[in-house]
Design a protein around this motif. Sequence first.
Motif, PDB file in Angstrom:
ATOM      1  N   VAL A  72       0.828  -1.106  -0.063  1.00 48.87           N
ATOM      2  CA  VAL A  72       0.033   0.071   0.007  1.00 48.87           C
ATOM      3  C   VAL A  72       0.702   1.114   0.008  1.00 48.87           C
ATOM      4  O   VAL A  72       1.780   1.281   0.867  1.00 48.87           O
ATOM      5  CB  VAL A  72      -0.881   0.034   1.273  1.00 48.87           C
ATOM      6  N   LEU A  73       0.629   2.192  -0.748  1.00 47.08           N
ATOM      7  CA  LEU A  73       1.178   3.305  -0.911  1.00 47.08           C
ATOM      8  C   LEU A  73       0.244   4.502  -0.349  1.00 47.08           C
ATOM      9  O   LEU A  73      -0.941   4.627  -0.897  1.00 47.08           O
ATOM     10  CB  LEU A  73       1.704   3.833  -2.266  1.00 47.08           C
ATOM     11  N   LEU A  74       0.741   5.419   0.583  1.00 48.18           N
ATOM     12  CA  LEU A  74       0.009   6.280   1.086  1.00 48.18           C
ATOM     13  C   LEU A  74       0.618   7.679   0.884  1.00 48.18           C
ATOM     14  O   LEU A  74       1.338   8.489   1.798  1.00 48.18           O
ATOM     15  CB  LEU A  74      -0.092   6.252   2.544  1.00 48.18           C
ATOM     16  N   LEU A  75       1.099   7.883  -0.064  1.00 47.55           N
ATOM     17  CA  LEU A  75       1.939   8.889  -0.831  1.00 47.55           C
ATOM     18  C   LEU A  75       1.233  10.518  -0.754  1.00 47.55           C
ATOM     19  O   LEU A  75       1.882  11.563  -1.032  1.00 47.55           O
ATOM     20  CB  LEU A  75       2.648   8.710  -2.026  1.00 47.55           C
ATOM     21  N   GLY A  76      -0.092  10.665  -0.371  1.00 42.48           N
ATOM     22  CA  GLY A  76      -0.777  11.665  -0.373  1.00 42.48           C
ATOM     23  C   GLY A  76      -1.453  11.990   0.586  1.00 42.48           C
ATOM     24  O   GLY A  76      -1.793  13.090   1.347  1.00 42.48           O
ATOM     25  N   PRO A  77      -2.430  11.096   1.384  1.00 42.60           N
ATOM     26  CA  PRO A  77      -3.534  11.134   2.371  1.00 42.60           C
ATOM     27  C   PRO A  77      -2.939  11.876   3.493  1.00 42.60           C
ATOM     28  O   PRO A  77      -3.830  12.548   4.238  1.00 42.60           O
ATOM     29  CB  PRO A  77      -4.056   9.731   2.463  1.00 42.60           C
ATOM     30  N   LEU A  78      -2.096  11.350   4.120  1.00 42.57           N
ATOM     31  CA  LEU A  78      -1.684  11.869   5.604  1.00 42.57           C
ATOM     32  C   LEU A  78      -1.485  13.140   5.950  1.00 42.57           C
ATOM     33  O   LEU A  78      -1.968  13.680   6.854  1.00 42.57           O
ATOM     34  CB  LEU A  78      -0.326  11.186   6.271  1.00 42.57           C
ATOM     35  N   TYR A  79      -1.077  14.028   4.868  1.00 47.77           N
ATOM     36  CA  TYR A  79      -0.788  15.501   5.043  1.00 47.77           C
ATOM     37  C   TYR A  79      -1.995  16.330   4.824  1.00 47.77           C
ATOM     38  O   TYR A  79      -2.033  17.349   4.969  1.00 47.77           O
ATOM     39  CB  TYR A  79       0.559  15.899   4.486  1.00 47.77           C
ATOM     40  N   HIS A  80      -3.268  15.525   4.657  1.00 46.14           N
ATOM     41  CA  HIS A  80      -4.584  16.234   4.369  1.00 46.14           C
ATOM     42  C   HIS A  80      -5.380  15.742   5.495  1.00 46.14           C
ATOM     43  O   HIS A  80      -6.764  15.802   5.363  1.00 46.14           O
ATOM     44  CB  HIS A  80      -4.895  15.936   2.901  1.00 46.14           C
ATOM     45  N   LEU A  81      -5.103  15.116   6.631  1.00 42.44           N
ATOM     46  CA  LEU A  81      -5.609  14.770   7.765  1.00 42.44           C
ATOM     47  C   LEU A  81      -5.191  15.257   8.913  1.00 42.44           C
ATOM     48  O   LEU A  81      -4.406  14.806   9.557  1.00 42.44           O
ATOM     49  CB  LEU A  81      -5.729  13.179   7.779  1.00 42.44           C
ATOM     50  N   PRO A  82      -5.591  16.448   9.291  1.00 37.97           N
ATOM     51  CA  PRO A  82      -5.053  17.163  10.487  1.00 37.97           C
ATOM     52  C   PRO A  82      -5.387  16.916  11.636  1.00 37.97           C
ATOM     53  O   PRO A  82      -4.746  16.888  13.185  1.00 37.97           O
ATOM     54  CB  PRO A  82      -5.516  18.724  10.313  1.00 37.97           C
ATOM     55  N   ILE A  83      -6.475  16.002  11.863  1.00 40.05           N
ATOM     56  CA  ILE A  83      -6.961  15.157  13.058  1.00 40.05           C
ATOM     57  C   ILE A  83      -6.085  13.953  13.359  1.00 40.05           C
ATOM     58  O   ILE A  83      -6.186  12.956  12.254  1.00 40.05           O
ATOM     59  CB  ILE A  83      -8.340  15.045  13.073  1.00 40.05           C
ATOM     60  N   ARG A  84      -5.369  13.608  14.391  1.00 37.97           N
ATOM     61  CA  ARG A  84      -4.680  12.651  14.569  1.00 37.97           C
ATOM     62  C   ARG A  84      -5.499  11.257  14.318  1.00 37.97           C
ATOM     63  O   ARG A  84      -5.051  10.291  13.882  1.00 37.97           O
ATOM     64  CB  ARG A  84      -3.858  12.528  15.730  1.00 37.97           C
ATOM     65  N   ALA A  85      -6.487  11.060  14.900  1.00 40.33           N
ATOM     66  CA  ALA A  85      -7.502   9.867  14.881  1.00 40.33           C
ATOM     67  C   ALA A  85      -7.632   9.668  13.431  1.00 40.33           C
ATOM     68  O   ALA A  85      -7.980   8.403  13.113  1.00 40.33           O
ATOM     69  CB  ALA A  85      -8.689  10.051  15.739  1.00 40.33           C
ATOM     70  N   GLU A  86      -7.768  10.637  12.564  1.00 33.64           N
ATOM     71  CA  GLU A  86      -7.914  10.413  11.235  1.00 33.64           C
ATOM     72  C   GLU A  86      -6.944   9.797  10.644  1.00 33.64           C
ATOM     73  O   GLU A  86      -7.026   8.810   9.608  1.00 33.64           O
ATOM     74  CB  GLU A  86      -8.690  11.522  10.479  1.00 33.64           C
ATOM     75  N   ARG A  87      -5.724  10.266  10.807  1.00 35.31           N
ATOM     76  CA  ARG A  87      -4.416   9.888  10.283  1.00 35.31           C
ATOM     77  C   ARG A  87      -4.293   8.364  10.760  1.00 35.31           C
ATOM     78  O   ARG A  87      -4.008   7.465   9.740  1.00 35.31           O
ATOM     79  CB  ARG A  87      -3.279  10.600  10.675  1.00 35.31           C
ATOM     80  N   VAL A  88      -4.487   7.879  11.825  1.00 35.41           N
ATOM     81  CA  VAL A  88      -4.383   6.652  12.586  1.00 35.41           C
ATOM     82  C   VAL A  88      -5.327   5.728  11.623  1.00 35.41           C
ATOM     83  O   VAL A  88      -5.019   4.669  11.508  1.00 35.41           O
ATOM     84  CB  VAL A  88      -4.638   6.514  14.116  1.00 35.41           C
ATOM     85  N   ALA A  89      -6.566   6.193  11.539  1.00 36.62           N
ATOM     86  CA  ALA A  89      -7.576   5.526  10.648  1.00 36.62           C
ATOM     87  C   ALA A  89      -6.914   5.309   9.289  1.00 36.62           C
ATOM     88  O   ALA A  89      -7.255   4.032   8.854  1.00 36.62           O
ATOM     89  CB  ALA A  89      -8.982   6.313  10.608  1.00 36.62           C
TER      90      ALA A  89
ATOM     91  N   TRP B   4       1.482  29.001  -2.296  1.00 43.98           N
ATOM     92  CA  TRP B   4       1.952  28.108  -1.145  1.00 43.98           C
ATOM     93  C   TRP B   4       1.045  26.969  -1.284  1.00 43.98           C
ATOM     94  O   TRP B   4      -0.296  26.947  -1.782  1.00 43.98           O
ATOM     95  CB  TRP B   4       1.328  29.010   0.364  1.00 43.98           C
ATOM     96  N   PHE B   5       1.341  25.794  -0.359  1.00 42.37           N
ATOM     97  CA  PHE B   5       0.281  24.674  -0.372  1.00 42.37           C
ATOM     98  C   PHE B   5      -0.828  24.899   0.210  1.00 42.37           C
ATOM     99  O   PHE B   5      -0.882  25.690   1.264  1.00 42.37           O
ATOM    100  CB  PHE B   5       1.410  23.549   0.405  1.00 42.37           C
ATOM    101  N   THR B   6      -1.778  23.914  -0.182  1.00 32.99           N
ATOM    102  CA  THR B   6      -3.109  24.144   0.492  1.00 32.99           C
ATOM    103  C   THR B   6      -2.789  23.745   1.933  1.00 32.99           C
ATOM    104  O   THR B   6      -2.209  23.146   2.223  1.00 32.99           O
ATOM    105  CB  THR B   6      -4.044  23.142  -0.413  1.00 32.99           C
ATOM    106  N   SER B   7      -4.155  23.854   2.483  1.00 37.09           N
ATOM    107  CA  SER B   7      -4.224  23.254   4.040  1.00 37.09           C
ATOM    108  C   SER B   7      -3.743  22.115   4.255  1.00 37.09           C
ATOM    109  O   SER B   7      -4.366  21.100   3.570  1.00 37.09           O
ATOM    110  CB  SER B   7      -5.573  23.628   4.514  1.00 37.09           C
ATOM    111  N   ALA B   8      -2.931  21.717   5.177  1.00 34.86           N
ATOM    112  CA  ALA B   8      -2.350  20.581   5.411  1.00 34.86           C
ATOM    113  C   ALA B   8      -1.896  20.166   6.880  1.00 34.86           C
ATOM    114  O   ALA B   8      -1.766  21.114   7.645  1.00 34.86           O
ATOM    115  CB  ALA B   8      -1.140  20.228   4.468  1.00 34.86           C
ATOM    116  N   TYR B   9      -1.276  19.037   7.059  1.00 39.05           N
ATOM    117  CA  TYR B   9      -0.806  18.798   8.220  1.00 39.05           C
ATOM    118  C   TYR B   9       0.705  18.473   8.258  1.00 39.05           C
ATOM    119  O   TYR B   9       1.139  17.462   7.223  1.00 39.05           O
ATOM    120  CB  TYR B   9      -1.398  17.571   9.024  1.00 39.05           C
ATOM    121  N   PHE B  10       1.719  18.912   8.583  1.00 38.78           N
ATOM    122  CA  PHE B  10       3.007  18.844   8.673  1.00 38.78           C
ATOM    123  C   PHE B  10       3.527  18.086  10.204  1.00 38.78           C
ATOM    124  O   PHE B  10       3.708  18.463  11.016  1.00 38.78           O
ATOM    125  CB  PHE B  10       3.804  20.334   8.428  1.00 38.78           C
TER     126      PHE B  10
END
Length: 267
Positions: free
Chosen positions: A106-123, A185-191
């Motif tokens: 599985v490649l997750l090369l895009g999703p994680l930095y568009h999920l600012p809520i930690r629980a959603e990244r873990v999901a 600048w990049f769109t809203s994201a999580y760093f």
Amino acid sequence: MVTPEIMDYYRQGGERDRLAAGAGRLEFLRTWDVLNRVLPEAPADVLDVGGATGVYAGPLARAGYRVHVVDPVPEHVAQAATRPGVTAVRGDARMLPVADHGVDAVLLLGPLYHLPIRAERVAAWREAARVVRPGGVVVAATISRFASLLDGFVWDYFTDARFRPLVERALTDGVHRNIDADRRWFTSAYFHHPDELTAEVAESGLHLRRRVAVEGPLWMTGARLPEILADPDLTDLMLEMLRAVEEEPSLLGASSHLLTIASAPPG
């Protein structure tokens, strides 16, 4: 699936050419180098989640992999599906339209930095763990907590008074909120801070194998980077040197992007 702001950003079509030149080209070359070393041998089933227009899916299919793209942007799905050997559907990283243990990687090369809520990244991590086969690999990309600070000096963004608050917020809690939707600048994201990734992987039930700096600090060479990439010998040297220090902990935060490689428990 994603916010209207993020959807609008990607519907501008920038992902089609973003990885073709400059820092984007370095990101592609380094990501491709890592994938060549960590993915199972072809033929294997690769799920490219957030795979956009298929920039990685296309070369993977040409290399003999069976590649399926899942992306929330309809235009991305349509473009990815035109690539030979690639299938694509619209979907969400937090609820993948894939059977349990259905793919080898599985490649997750895009999703994680568009999920600012930690629980959603873990999901998203957990969904990857659900669909990958026992012993399979998951490769995830994240943006460094310090990327906008460094980018601001490379491209002189701090001359715009609106930019500094974005950086200060990101340094505080990782949330990059581009409320003015400025296209420079990049769109809203999580760093991510590099140290966050260990716990996110652990909570998903996957085993952390490696954290890798993608560009290292060399993406900050700015205007000279196209010159380096235009010279095959210099490009090879740069890739060789970056490979040598890609897991150096003291350099992880200086890279614009990180790759986290994890694996599912063996069956």
